[in-house]
Each structure stands twice: as C-alpha cells, then as structure tokens.
Design a protein around this motif. Structure first.
Motif, PDB file in Angstrom:
ATOM      1  N   ALA A 261       0.673  -1.297  -0.059  1.00  0.00           N
ATOM      2  CA  ALA A 261       0.034  -0.054  -0.095  1.00  0.00           C
ATOM      3  C   ALA A 261       0.831   1.194   0.006  1.00  0.00           C
ATOM      4  CB  ALA A 261      -1.059   0.112   1.249  1.00  0.00           C
ATOM      5  N   VAL A 262       0.346   2.143  -0.619  1.00  0.00           N
ATOM      6  CA  VAL A 262       1.043   3.594  -0.759  1.00  0.00           C
ATOM      7  C   VAL A 262       0.279   4.505   0.122  1.00  0.00           C
ATOM      8  CG1 VAL A 262       2.042   5.564  -2.147  1.00  0.00           C
ATOM      9  CG2 VAL A 262       2.265   3.055  -2.714  1.00  0.00           C
ATOM     10  N   VAL A 263       0.898   4.952   1.100  1.00  0.00           N
ATOM     11  CA  VAL A 263      -0.179   6.034   1.894  1.00  0.00           C
ATOM     12  C   VAL A 263       0.406   7.452   1.419  1.00  0.00           C
ATOM     13  CG1 VAL A 263      -0.859   6.699   4.052  1.00  0.00           C
ATOM     14  CG2 VAL A 263      -0.471   4.266   3.552  1.00  0.00           C
ATOM     15  N   GLY A 264      -0.572   8.277   1.004  1.00  0.00           N
ATOM     16  CA  GLY A 264      -0.277   9.624   0.771  1.00  0.00           C
ATOM     17  C   GLY A 264       0.374  10.092  -0.562  1.00  0.00           C
ATOM     18  N   ASP A 265       0.362   9.285  -1.448  1.00  0.00           N
ATOM     19  CA  ASP A 265       1.165   9.799  -2.753  1.00  0.00           C
ATOM     20  C   ASP A 265       0.101  11.049  -3.443  1.00  0.00           C
ATOM     21  OD1 ASP A 265       3.020   9.858  -4.348  1.00  0.00           O
ATOM     22  OD2 ASP A 265       2.381   8.082  -5.391  1.00  0.00           O
ATOM     23  N   LYS A 266       0.701  11.891  -4.057  1.00  0.00           N
ATOM     24  CA  LYS A 266       0.004  12.874  -4.723  1.00  0.00           C
ATOM     25  C   LYS A 266       0.525  13.473  -5.687  1.00  0.00           C
ATOM     26  CE  LYS A 266       2.060  15.893  -1.329  1.00  0.00           C
ATOM     27  NZ  LYS A 266       2.122  15.963   0.303  1.00  0.00           N
ATOM     28  N   LYS A 267      -0.130  14.207  -6.358  1.00  0.00           N
ATOM     29  CA  LYS A 267       0.114  14.699  -7.758  1.00  0.00           C
ATOM     30  C   LYS A 267       1.519  15.599  -7.707  1.00  0.00           C
ATOM     31  CE  LYS A 267      -2.147  16.842 -11.760  1.00  0.00           C
ATOM     32  NZ  LYS A 267      -1.630  18.101 -12.064  1.00  0.00           N
ATOM     33  N   MET A 272       4.962   9.494  -7.779  1.00  0.00           N
ATOM     34  CA  MET A 272       6.036   8.868  -7.668  1.00  0.00           C
ATOM     35  C   MET A 272       5.936   7.383  -7.165  1.00  0.00           C
ATOM     36  SD  MET A 272       9.893  10.014  -6.333  1.00  0.00           S
ATOM     37  CE  MET A 272       9.985   9.128  -4.615  1.00  0.00           C
ATOM     38  N   TRP A 273       5.590   7.351  -5.994  1.00  0.00           N
ATOM     39  CA  TRP A 273       5.364   6.130  -5.276  1.00  0.00           C
ATOM     40  C   TRP A 273       4.371   4.980  -5.771  1.00  0.00           C
ATOM     41  CZ3 TRP A 273       9.392   4.764  -2.650  1.00  0.00           C
ATOM     42  CH2 TRP A 273      10.002   5.772  -2.256  1.00  0.00           C
ATOM     43  N   LEU A 274       3.226   5.612  -6.265  1.00  0.00           N
ATOM     44  CA  LEU A 274       2.226   4.680  -7.005  1.00  0.00           C
ATOM     45  C   LEU A 274       2.906   4.147  -8.300  1.00  0.00           C
ATOM     46  CD1 LEU A 274      -0.966   6.470  -5.973  1.00  0.00           C
ATOM     47  CD2 LEU A 274      -0.335   3.917  -5.593  1.00  0.00           C
ATOM     48  N   ARG A 275       3.485   5.357  -9.059  1.00  0.00           N
ATOM     49  CA  ARG A 275       3.930   4.743 -10.261  1.00  0.00           C
ATOM     50  C   ARG A 275       5.230   3.723 -10.349  1.00  0.00           C
ATOM     51  NH1 ARG A 275       6.786   8.471 -13.761  1.00  0.00           N
ATOM     52  NH2 ARG A 275       6.959   9.888 -11.747  1.00  0.00           N
ATOM     53  N   SER A 276       6.061   4.091  -9.204  1.00  0.00           N
ATOM     54  CA  SER A 276       7.079   2.936  -8.827  1.00  0.00           C
ATOM     55  C   SER A 276       6.561   1.523  -8.906  1.00  0.00           C
ATOM     56  CB  SER A 276       7.708   3.130  -7.678  1.00  0.00           C
ATOM     57  OG  SER A 276       8.597   4.615  -7.746  1.00  0.00           O
ATOM     58  N   GLN A 277       5.257   1.392  -8.470  1.00  0.00           N
ATOM     59  CA  GLN A 277       4.678   0.164  -8.361  1.00  0.00           C
ATOM     60  C   GLN A 277       4.217  -0.440  -9.684  1.00  0.00           C
ATOM     61  OE1 GLN A 277       6.077  -0.986  -5.814  1.00  0.00           O
ATOM     62  NE2 GLN A 277       6.645   1.163  -5.274  1.00  0.00           N
ATOM     63  N   SER A 278       4.330   0.288 -10.806  1.00  0.00           N
ATOM     64  CA  SER A 278       3.626  -0.209 -11.860  1.00  0.00           C
ATOM     65  C   SER A 278       4.334  -1.663 -12.235  1.00  0.00           C
ATOM     66  CB  SER A 278       3.818   0.854 -13.237  1.00  0.00           C
ATOM     67  OG  SER A 278       5.017   0.945 -13.378  1.00  0.00           O
ATOM     68  N   THR A 279       5.241  -1.896 -11.838  1.00  0.00           N
ATOM     69  CA  THR A 279       5.945  -3.206 -12.189  1.00  0.00           C
ATOM     70  C   THR A 279       5.747  -4.199 -11.038  1.00  0.00           C
ATOM     71  OG1 THR A 279       8.066  -2.322 -11.138  1.00  0.00           O
ATOM     72  CG2 THR A 279       7.833  -2.342 -13.657  1.00  0.00           C
ATOM     73  N   PHE A 280       5.133  -3.927 -10.023  1.00  0.00           N
ATOM     74  CA  PHE A 280       5.245  -5.017  -8.920  1.00  0.00           C
ATOM     75  C   PHE A 280       4.187  -6.010  -9.088  1.00  0.00           C
ATOM     76  CE2 PHE A 280       3.033  -5.992  -4.734  1.00  0.00           C
ATOM     77  CZ  PHE A 280       4.181  -6.587  -4.358  1.00  0.00           C
ATOM     78  N   GLN A 281       4.824  -7.238  -8.748  1.00  0.00           N
ATOM     79  CA  GLN A 281       4.289  -8.403  -9.241  1.00  0.00           C
ATOM     80  C   GLN A 281       2.924  -8.923  -8.153  1.00  0.00           C
ATOM     81  OE1 GLN A 281       5.726 -11.013 -11.608  1.00  0.00           O
ATOM     82  NE2 GLN A 281       6.520  -8.689 -12.050  1.00  0.00           N
ATOM     83  N   GLY A 282       2.548  -8.176  -7.307  1.00  0.00           N
ATOM     84  CA  GLY A 282       1.628  -8.152  -6.330  1.00  0.00           C
ATOM     85  C   GLY A 282       0.549  -7.205  -6.450  1.00  0.00           C
ATOM     86  N   LYS A 283      -0.464  -7.217  -5.415  1.00  0.00           N
ATOM     87  CA  LYS A 283      -1.551  -6.020  -5.548  1.00  0.00           C
ATOM     88  C   LYS A 283      -1.084  -4.935  -5.001  1.00  0.00           C
ATOM     89  CE  LYS A 283      -5.386  -8.996  -5.844  1.00  0.00           C
ATOM     90  NZ  LYS A 283      -6.375  -9.555  -4.797  1.00  0.00           N
ATOM     91  N   VAL A 284      -1.537  -3.651  -5.708  1.00  0.00           N
ATOM     92  CA  VAL A 284      -1.167  -2.427  -5.136  1.00  0.00           C
ATOM     93  C   VAL A 284      -2.438  -1.590  -4.918  1.00  0.00           C
ATOM     94  CG1 VAL A 284       0.191  -0.359  -5.725  1.00  0.00           C
ATOM     95  CG2 VAL A 284       0.823  -2.270  -6.881  1.00  0.00           C
ATOM     96  N   TYR A 285      -2.311  -1.016  -3.508  1.00  0.00           N
ATOM     97  CA  TYR A 285      -3.362  -0.154  -3.120  1.00  0.00           C
ATOM     98  C   TYR A 285      -2.863   1.120  -2.827  1.00  0.00           C
ATOM     99  CZ  TYR A 285      -5.699  -4.784  -2.375  1.00  0.00           C
ATOM    100  OH  TYR A 285      -6.361  -5.821  -2.834  1.00  0.00           O
ATOM    101  N   SER A 286      -3.537   2.259  -2.695  1.00  0.00           N
ATOM    102  CA  SER A 286      -3.683   3.331  -2.424  1.00  0.00           C
ATOM    103  C   SER A 286      -4.143   3.914  -1.102  1.00  0.00           C
ATOM    104  CB  SER A 286      -3.722   4.533  -3.649  1.00  0.00           C
ATOM    105  OG  SER A 286      -3.944   5.885  -3.095  1.00  0.00           O
ATOM    106  N   VAL A 287      -3.813   4.550  -0.272  1.00  0.00           N
ATOM    107  CA  VAL A 287      -4.424   5.301   0.855  1.00  0.00           C
ATOM    108  C   VAL A 287      -4.366   6.768   0.715  1.00  0.00           C
ATOM    109  CG1 VAL A 287      -4.936   5.556   3.351  1.00  0.00           C
ATOM    110  CG2 VAL A 287      -4.284   3.011   2.103  1.00  0.00           C
ATOM    111  N   GLN A 288      -5.443   7.498   0.688  1.00  0.00           N
ATOM    112  CA  GLN A 288      -5.603   8.924   0.291  1.00  0.00           C
ATOM    113  C   GLN A 288      -7.014   9.088   0.858  1.00  0.00           C
ATOM    114  OE1 GLN A 288      -4.560  11.832   0.526  1.00  0.00           O
ATOM    115  NE2 GLN A 288      -2.920  11.589  -1.036  1.00  0.00           N
ATOM    116  N   ARG A 306      -9.711   4.848   2.227  1.00  0.00           N
ATOM    117  CA  ARG A 306      -9.590   6.167   2.861  1.00  0.00           C
ATOM    118  C   ARG A 306      -8.554   5.884   4.245  1.00  0.00           C
ATOM    119  NH1 ARG A 306     -12.150  10.281   2.623  1.00  0.00           N
ATOM    120  NH2 ARG A 306     -12.306  10.748   4.833  1.00  0.00           N
ATOM    121  N   SER A 307      -8.472   4.390   4.418  1.00  0.00           N
ATOM    122  CA  SER A 307      -7.581   4.246   5.731  1.00  0.00           C
ATOM    123  C   SER A 307      -6.877   2.761   5.377  1.00  0.00           C
ATOM    124  CB  SER A 307      -8.233   3.951   6.941  1.00  0.00           C
ATOM    125  OG  SER A 307      -9.112   2.883   6.985  1.00  0.00           O
ATOM    126  N   LEU A 308      -5.904   2.348   5.878  1.00  0.00           N
ATOM    127  CA  LEU A 308      -5.382   1.092   5.647  1.00  0.00           C
ATOM    128  C   LEU A 308      -6.173  -0.119   6.263  1.00  0.00           C
ATOM    129  CD1 LEU A 308      -1.658   1.393   6.951  1.00  0.00           C
ATOM    130  CD2 LEU A 308      -2.338   0.292   4.705  1.00  0.00           C
TER     131      LEU A 308
END
Ligand code: ADP
Ligand code: MG
Length: 731
Positions: A261-267, A272-288, A306-308
């Motif tokens: 999970a990426v917490v607090g990534d923003k425009k 940067m953090w979410l885009r970095s996970q574009s190659t990740f082999q598992g599941k990606v979540y965002s918390v914002q 909205r929360s972990l």
C-alpha cells in the motif's frame, strides 16, 4: 582477586579514575608486561635507599593522581648517578610540583631504573563510544605529535593486526635499522601489542591506557611510563546487542510482499510511489483521503481506500509520504493491520534537529518496536527488489534477479547506484535506502543481505552506525562469504568523546572507522566511482592474491602513464619471465613499441584488431609466472572512430577478449578511456559488460579497483585457515 584487579578495586574505593604510574605499572607487571619498576619514596632518605637498592643511575618522578603529564610540572628527573643527586632531585621535584600544582594530592616520588636505550614508541588504548576499545601504535615524539603517524586496531587484536599496525606507520623504517642503528625486536613489539589488547579485553573498566614511552630495542621493549584511566561510575564500553531473527523474517516478508500500500501519494510528487509500483508483481493499493488527489490515483488504475484498515486484504509492505505530524497515526495503523514493513519517505525528524522532529521520531520508533514492525527510515526511499518489481523510483529496472545488494543511508546514493549498476553490467538483488535508522540500522540490513541467497556482493553507503561493535562483529562474519564494499560519507561525531589522554586526542573517528573496516576484512571505497568499480571487478574478474600486473597498451604515452597509475595504487609492474620474452620476440614488432612491461603493442596486434597476435599476447601473460593480473588499455580514444565506422572490428575484439576472460586464470581488466569520445563509448562499454568483461574509464580507476579487490582476496586467503576470533564478546 588478581593483583591487577586489586589495583583497580583500590582506585575505585578511593574514587580515583586516574591510576598513577606506580599503580598502572603494578597492573601491567601482573599481566607480564615489561616495565621499569617504579617504587614509591615519601622522603629524601627513602628515595636514596631505594636508589641504592636499585643501583645507579636512577630516575625520579612525581607520583600524583592529579597530575597527568609529569614533566610539564617539573616532575621528572632522569639519569641521577649518586645519592646526593637523588636527594637534591627529590627536593627540587617537590618544590616544582608544589609551585605548579599547589592543590594536587601527592602520593610521593617514584624511584626507578633507567630503561635500556632504544627507540621511543607509544602504545595506547582508547575507547570509542561506538566501537569500544581500540589499540593505538605510533613512534614517540614529533612523529606522533606533528605528523599523527599512528595506527589503530579494534580490540581484540589478532596476530595479523599486531603485525600490520606496526608496519602501517610511515615511520616504520626507523624500526628496522635506520642509519646503522640495530633493528628493533619486532616480534617483542607485536607480542606487547597483543598483551595490551588482552589487558583491555580482561578489564572492561579500563577506558584509556597509555604506555608513553616504550623503549624498543634489539633486546625487546620496556614501558618507562604508564597511565590508566578508568570509566566513571555509570559509564561503560558499548556492548553489542544481538541481532534478532524476527527482524530478518519481517524484512523478508516485506521484500517478498504479496500486497503493498502507498499512503499519501499525490500529484505534487507526480505520484512517484504509485508509479514506481507499476512493475510490482502483487497487488497495489492506495490510501488517500484528499478528494482532490483521487482522480489522479484512479487514472493510474490503483484502488484507493480512506485508511489502511479499510483495505480488504493483508498488506505486507507500506510506503508512506504523509506529513510528519500524521506519521505516528499511519505507523499505528500499520501496526494494527499487522503489516510487516513500513518505510517513511517523510522527512523532518531527527535529521533537522528540532525538538518536535526528534520527539515524533521517538514516537514512531516506540510504536514500531512494540508491534515488531520493520520501520524503515524515516527520511528514506525504502526497499527495491527488482525481481518482484518492487521499486522505490519509477525509472529503475524491474523483472530480473541480480547478485549485488546495496544498503544506503542516503536515498539519492541508493537510487543512483541502482540506476548506474545496470549500465556497468551489474544487476541489483535487493537495495535498501534506510535514512534516519529510527528502528532498524545498517547492521540489521547487513544481517538480512548476508543471509540472502541472491546477494553475492554487498555495497554500502553509510554516514555512521549507531552500534559500532555490533556492526563490526557482523561485518567480520559476512566478509569471508560475501565481499562488502563500504563508502563512508562524513564523520561520525555522535557521542562527543571526553578523552583526556594525549593518545586519545589522536583517536580521530575516521582512523578508527578505517581500522574497523580493514580488520573486518571489508573494502573501503572513497567515493561513488570506487564503490562501483570495485564491485564491478569483484563481480566479473577472477580472484588473485598476487599484486603483479601485466599491462598492455597500444601506444607509447599510455604505456608510460599506465605504469604510473598501477604503481601509485601500490601494485607492481615487473619484468616478464625469460621464456615469455623469448616467445614474444618471435612475433612482436618492436619498432615504435617495447615489450618489457607494459607491452606497447599497437603495432603488433593491429590496435587490437589482429586477432591471432592479440590472442598469443594474452596467452603469454596468462602463463607468465611473474604476473598475477592482466590489464589492457584498448586505446579507445584512437580507435573508437573505427569501431563506429566498422562495427564488426569491435565485435571481433570483444569476442576475442571475452573468450580470453573466461579462459584465463587471472583477473582481466579492460580500460576504455573515453577522451573525446564519451558518447560513442557508452554503447561500447555496454557491449563489453554484456560479454562479462570488466571495463574501467581510466588507468587510475582500474588500478585502484584492482588494488582494493586484491587486498580483499589476500586478506581472506590468509585468514581462511585461521578461525576468526569471536567478536561478539565485549572487549
Ligand atoms: P610524563 O609523560 O608524565 O611527562 P614520563 O614518565 O614519560 O613523564 O617521563 C618523561 C620522559 O622521561 C620520557 O619520555 C622518557 O624520555 C624519560 N624517561 C622516563 N622514565 C624513564 C626511565 N625509566 N628510563 C629512561 N628514561 C625515562
Ligand atoms: Mg610519558
């Protein structure tokens, strides 16, 4: 209680931290250290009687727990040859000392024999707040005071440490019989260093110990002066905390995460953090929770919560970039969700030095420790595991498994190394940027990579370590299996040392750091280039324990300066064997070239393009018993144009060299010095690396890398038969 322990006990009951020369010599004698025995006189008559018993000439010295430097206060008289001289010296010393130090407690005046003459050396023990007891060695007088010509080793010393620390000082030739003087008994000196190390190990109460001077001669050595400082109550040497198996397991779960999970990534951060996970082999979540950020996150195709707690799945690794005030709440959420690892990109903690930042970092650490959460950072970039596609920067490669691990206290250096390594034919196994080390420190990550099967070589960028002893003992265990290359930035000023002794003031942390790295069998790199170069060499080249290089250059000028570079690095460029010269003479074109060493061979091998002659040349060097490593300067500055115009010439050269590199018994290095053709050579360099050939940009860089790698191979070859003494004790 031993005599030695009794001396310390007595000082303690008297609330004294400084042992006088008489007390210190009693302790040292009890351990078999040769000293000029000092006996205490309280009156002129006693002094004369002692002198007569000892035999003239004698030395008189003031004995006081309040006086550190006796001669500074007129407290030392040497070479007294009669009763009258002793009697007079006694009175004069008392007089001088009472005037200089009216309030000093005076135990009396010691009477002792004159030491056998010799060269004055200094041996000391100091205690570093991170690394504990260290032994110092130097030559007395100006060499120490002006030139700081001293060496350090961490306690306990091995026989090899004792041997090398004597030979490492610049003044060493003075000990081997300079200008007709007899050589010093070096074996006795080495033995003395080992004895001092053993005393420091046996008495953890000793903070500092000074033998200054020791008279070293062909008959052995004897300490003419001694001083010991004890730790005050409540002070003690740093003790290593054992590494935790749980930490290793937790980090492993974070690296091998199935969901992150990426917490607090923003425009504003361009996600940067979410885009970095574009190659990740598992599941990606965002918390914002910021509504304005949600469309951007949705556009990346990442589900947002909205929360972990709301994420309907277990999360193994969390990356957070929230403002510092929010960080404790996020860490608490991670703990509640039983996340394995969390990294804080967030900065503004202990590194900026304000009270709030320190307090917040402390809070984060407490929550994480209580929950067994692997807190990485804060103020860092966290984990990079290309094989799983877990990245900490969007431009990093993903998908391939590598063999080089990296641990960096700086995010920039970690990312830069991760980006640069693939351009040099190296693949990253795992990299960690760990910033402030609020919970996990360099030792934890080193321990993790030490046990990581994928990682074969470890690079590190460090600014300091919190638990020096723990780091040292771990490093010693790791380096025989995996080379560890450490680039240290800055100076470790944490923990101001309160060292009163003369030798202690010389104990600059950098000297101790270097001693530690060396004693642990690790490799110290001085900058980024060196770090990369030596890792590249270790990765591609065959090991050798020899330091004699055979050099090939294409033309005259480079033949001259390549020799300078390798000799500057402490390697040798010897003549080849007679049979090599005989073989060479059958085909070598001497016109415009020389075939001693370096082999100035452009004419003979057609600037690298006459394959049969090139192969003969390389084979000769590989067979030559005078040569341990082979280096070829390809003359890239001259031939890169041809390589561009006729790519097959380059392809043939690389095939020939790569065949040789895999066949040869010796390390083989290629120099691709760009000069004016930097851009063209980037491609060329990559082709060499693809064919498993280590290339270097300059003679000096190649030479330095070979020297560092050779030191590493030699150290471990020499040590391999010798059981490495356990450093887990608390010397
Ligand atoms: P301090 O270091 O406290 O000033 P030392 O005991 O080291 O006092 O004495 C000062 C100098 O006197 C020494 O550096 C050494 O040159 C000389 N000296 C001291 N003790 C002896 C001795 N027993 N024999 C010969 N020279 C001595
Ligand atoms: Mg002295």
């Amino acid at each position: 209680m031993t005599d030695a322990a009794a001396v310390i006990q007595q000082a303690r009951t008297r609330h004294r931290l400084l042992l006088t020369e008489v007390e210190a010599k009693t302790l040292l004698s009890a351990h078999g250290i040769p000293v000029t025995p000092a006996r205490l006189a309280h009156t002129q008559e006693e002094a004369v009687a002692l002198a007569q018993a000892i035999g003239f000439p004698v030395v008189l010295k003031i004995c006081s727990p309040d006086i550190v430097h006796k001669s500074d206060v007129g407290g030392v008289r040497v070479g007294l040859t009669s009763a009258a001289a002793v009697s007079q010296a006694f009175a004069e010393i008392m007089d001088a000392v009472r005037r200089a130090r009216p309030t000093a407690t005076i135990d009396g005046i010691s009477v002792q024999p004159v030491a056998q003459p010799g060269i004055e050396v200094i041996i000391g023990v100091t205690s570093d707040p991170h690394f504990g007891a260290t032994v110092m060695f130097g030559l007395g007088g100006v060499l120490v005071e002006v030139l700081h010509d001293v060496t350090f080793r961490l306690v306990p010393l091995s026989p090899r440490d004792a041997r090398t620390m004597i030979r490492d000082i610049r003044g060493f030739p003075l000990l081997t019989g300079f200008r007709g003087q007899p050589a010093v008994d070096l074996a006795a000196l080495e033995h003395l260093l080992l004895q001092i190390s053993a005393i420091a190990e046996a008495h953890a109460e000793i903070k500092e110990l000074d033998l200054n001077p020791v008279f070293a001669s062909s008959h052995g050595c004897v300490a003419a002066d001694a001083r010991i400082v004890l730790y005050a109550d409540g002070e003690q040497r740093p003790a290593p905390r054992p590494l935790s198996a749980a930490t290793r397991a937790t980090l492993d779960r974070a690296f091998n995460a199935r969901a992150v999970a990426v917490v607090g990534d923003k425009k504003a951060m361009n996600y940067m953090w979410l885009r970095s996970q574009s190659t990740f082999q598992g599941k990606v979540y965002s918390v914002q929770i910021d509504e304005r950020e949600l469309p951007g996150i949705a556009a990346l195709g990442v589900p947002n919560y909205r929360s972990l707690a709301e994420i309907p799945e277990d999360i193994d690794y969390v990356m957070t970039a929230v403002p510092r005030q929010v960080a404790p709440r996020i860490i608490a959420d991670c703990a509640a969700k039983r996340v394995a690892g969390v990294m804080l990109f967030t900065s503004g903690f202990s590194e900026i030095g304000d009270e709030e930042g320190k307090q917040l970092e402390h809070t984060l650490a407490e929550i994480a420790r209580a929950a067994g959460l692997a807190l990485i950072g804060p103020n860092c970039m966290g984990l990079y595991y290309p094989r799983r596609g877990l990245r900490n920067y969007p431009e990093l490669p993903a998908g391939e498994a590598g063999t080089v691990g990296f641990i960096g206290q700086s995010g920039t250096h970690t990312i830069t190394f991760s980006l640069a390594a693939p351009q040099h034919g190296l693949k990253i196994s795992k990299a960690i940027s760990f910033g402030n080390a609020a919970v996990l420190d360099a030792s934890d990550y080193l321990d993790y990579l030490a046990a990581d099967d994928e990682t074969r070589i470890i690079g590190m960028y460090l600014e300091g370590v919190r638990e020096g002893r723990r780091f040292f003992s771990l490093l010693r265990q790791v380096t025989p299996q995996k080379p560890v290359v450490i680039w240290k930035g800055g100076h470790n000023e944490a923990g101001q040392r309160a060292i009163s002794s003369h030798t202690g003031s010389l104990a600059v942390p950098a000297a101790i750091w270097h001693a530690m790295v060396r004693q642990a069998g690790a490799i110290a790199a001085e900058n980024f280039d060196e770090l990369l170069d030596v890792i590249k060499l270790l990765h591609f080249a065959k090991p050798t324990t020899g330091t004699r290089v055979g050099l090939i250059a294409m033309t005259g000028g480079p033949s001259v300066v390549i020799t300078d570079a390798f000799e500057r690095a402490g390697l040798q460029v010897p003549l080849l064997s007679e049979s090599s010269y005989q073989e060479l003479s059958s085909f070598f074109t001497v016109i415009g070239g020389s075939f001693r060493n370096p082999l100035d061979s452009g004419h003979t091998i057609g600037m690298g393009h006459s394959t049969p002659n090139l192969e003969r040349l390389l084979a000769i060097l590989d067979r030559d018993p005078h040569i341990d490593a082979i280096v070829m300067d390809t003359g890239a500055g001259l031939v890169a144009g041809q390589w561009q115009a006729q790519p097959h010439t380059l392809a043939t050269l690389i095939t020939t060299l790569s065949g040789f590199a895999s066949r040869s018994h010796k390390p083989f290095l290629v120099i691709l010095q760009p000069f004016a053709r930097e851009a063209a050579l980037l491609q060329v360099r990559e082709q060499f690396h693809q064919q498993q050939i280590a290339t270097f940009a300059t003679h000096d860089r190649a030479a330095r890398a070979l020297r560092l790698a050779t030191d590493y191979w030699r150290f471990h070859a020499e040590n391999s038969n010798q059981q490495i003494a356990s450093a887990t004790k608390n010397p």
